[in-house]
Every structure is written in structure tokens, then in C-alpha cells.
Design an enzyme around this catalytic site. Structure first.
Site, mmCIF file in Angstrom:
data_model
loop_
_atom_site.group_PDB
_atom_site.id
_atom_site.type_symbol
_atom_site.label_atom_id
_atom_site.label_comp_id
_atom_site.label_asym_id
_atom_site.label_seq_id
_atom_site.Cartn_x
_atom_site.Cartn_y
_atom_site.Cartn_z
ATOM 1 N N HIS A 22 11.149 4.683 30.218
ATOM 2 C CA HIS A 22 9.742 4.905 30.520
ATOM 3 C C HIS A 22 9.227 6.127 29.764
ATOM 4 O O HIS A 22 9.831 7.189 29.803
ATOM 5 C CB HIS A 22 9.576 5.112 32.031
ATOM 6 C CG HIS A 22 8.183 5.437 32.433
ATOM 7 N ND1 HIS A 22 7.831 6.683 32.877
ATOM 8 C CD2 HIS A 22 7.060 4.691 32.433
ATOM 9 C CE1 HIS A 22 6.544 6.690 33.162
ATOM 10 N NE2 HIS A 22 6.061 5.484 32.895
ATOM 11 N N ASP A 30 4.112 0.362 8.610
ATOM 12 C CA ASP A 30 3.930 -0.499 7.450
ATOM 13 C C ASP A 30 4.957 -0.135 6.373
ATOM 14 O O ASP A 30 5.715 0.825 6.511
ATOM 15 C CB ASP A 30 2.495 -0.433 6.935
ATOM 16 C CG ASP A 30 2.062 0.951 6.474
ATOM 17 O OD1 ASP A 30 2.901 1.725 5.947
ATOM 18 O OD2 ASP A 30 0.874 1.267 6.618
ATOM 19 N N ARG A 108 -3.872 11.264 10.507
ATOM 20 C CA ARG A 108 -2.623 10.951 9.810
ATOM 21 C C ARG A 108 -1.483 11.898 10.172
ATOM 22 O O ARG A 108 -0.381 11.459 10.496
ATOM 23 C CB ARG A 108 -2.900 10.992 8.309
ATOM 24 C CG ARG A 108 -1.712 10.768 7.443
ATOM 25 C CD ARG A 108 -2.134 10.844 5.992
ATOM 26 N NE ARG A 108 -0.982 10.890 5.115
ATOM 27 C CZ ARG A 108 -1.015 11.397 3.900
ATOM 28 N NH1 ARG A 108 -2.124 11.894 3.414
ATOM 29 N NH2 ARG A 108 0.071 11.392 3.164
ATOM 30 N N TYR A 130 -3.129 1.812 6.759
ATOM 31 C CA TYR A 130 -3.410 2.266 8.130
ATOM 32 C C TYR A 130 -3.041 1.206 9.167
ATOM 33 O O TYR A 130 -3.736 1.006 10.153
ATOM 34 C CB TYR A 130 -4.877 2.694 8.280
ATOM 35 C CG TYR A 130 -5.253 3.764 7.301
ATOM 36 C CD1 TYR A 130 -4.795 5.065 7.471
ATOM 37 C CD2 TYR A 130 -6.050 3.485 6.194
ATOM 38 C CE1 TYR A 130 -5.119 6.064 6.571
ATOM 39 C CE2 TYR A 130 -6.380 4.483 5.295
ATOM 40 C CZ TYR A 130 -5.913 5.763 5.481
ATOM 41 O OH TYR A 130 -6.233 6.754 4.575
ATOM 42 N N ASN A 132 -0.128 1.247 10.833
ATOM 43 C CA ASN A 132 0.934 1.798 11.678
ATOM 44 C C ASN A 132 0.444 1.872 13.123
ATOM 45 O O ASN A 132 -0.717 2.200 13.368
ATOM 46 C CB ASN A 132 1.312 3.197 11.192
ATOM 47 C CG ASN A 132 1.659 3.206 9.729
ATOM 48 O OD1 ASN A 132 2.581 2.538 9.309
ATOM 49 N ND2 ASN A 132 0.891 3.942 8.934
#
Length: 141
Positions: A22, A30, A108, A130, A132
Site C-alpha cells: 500500500h 515511455d 518533468r 510525455y 509517462n
């Protein structure tokens, strides 16, 4: 063979998902992401798309309901553009299993810092910029 495990989930990925607790986070990165530079626990899923991996993972994974940012994506660098359909596809894949979810976007370098503390980074063959995403694991109730 095991029953009810999506075929896209490799034994290595299944082991990582089972080991996570948890609040642990998984990064679906990517093909451009510097995973091996920032993390020691990296699983390669070359040739697979993040949307397909998300659909497989979400059949086995519950998001953390105690955290408002249980789904996180990287914001485009100022002046750059991201394909908005990527986030829409991801949310659609997630909402097949868990409804009313939202994506939190962070810059980023904040994303890289957060990824350094993830349990595992999965590097896919995804090529969209972008694309990810971080998922925070919850508990099954």
C-alpha cells in the site's frame, strides 16, 4: 499457466505487482525515459504500449484511495506540446476498472524525483512524448 492473469503481464511484472505494498508506486515509462539511470529496479516491456499495460495492470491493481494524487503524469515542458489523447487513453483504460479517477500533472523534474522513489519502473515501447505515468497502489477492500 495461471488463470485470469492478462497475457500482457510477464512473470517479472506479476512478481513486482505482488511485492508492492500500500502506497508503493509503479512507473509506466515511455521508451525515451531514463529509467536505468535513475532506478535499479527496471522491467523492460519493449514493443508494448502503455495503454495495453495499464489495462492489464488495472485488472490486478487497486489505486490508493487515501491519496489524491494516485495517478500522476508529466506535464509538458513550457513551450512544448503533449498529445492530449495520451492522458485520455490512459484514463479510459483505468476507468474500465476504477471509476471517477483524475490525473495529477507535475513538471518533468518533479516527475523524475518521484520516479526515483517508485517501487519499480516499467519501460515500454511507447513513443508518444510525455506518456509517462505513475500509479500509487492501494488496498483491496
Amino acid at each position: 499457466m495461471l488463470k485470469s492473469i492478462p497475457s500482457i503481464i510477464s512473470p517479472e511484472l506479476l512478481k513486482a505487482l505482488a511485492e508492492m505494498g500500500h502506497g508503493d508506486e509503479i512507473v509506466l515509462a515511455d521508451a525515451h525515459f531514463p529509467a536505468h539511470r535513475i532506478h535499479k529496479n527496471v522491467i523492460r516491456c519493449d514493443g508494448l504500449k502503455n495503454t495495453d499495460l495499464l489495462e492489464g495492470i488495472m485488472t490486478l491493481f487497486t489505486l490508493d484511495d487515501y491519496s489524491p494524487d494516485n495517478i500522476v503524469m508529466m506535464s509538458p515542458v513550457p513551450g512544448d506540446v503533449a498529445d492530449k489523447s495520451v492522458a485520455d487513453r490512459y484514463l479510459s483504460a483505468i476507468e474500465k476498472h476504477e471509476k471517477n479517477r483524475q490525473i495529477t500533472f507535475i513538471d518533468r523534474f518533479a516527475f523524475y524525483d518521484r520516479a526515483k522513489n517508485a517501487y519499480v519502473i516499467i519501460v515500454s515501447g511507447e513513443l508518444a512524448k510525455y506518456s509517462n505515468i505513475i500509479l500509487k497502489k492501494g488496498v483491496i477492500t
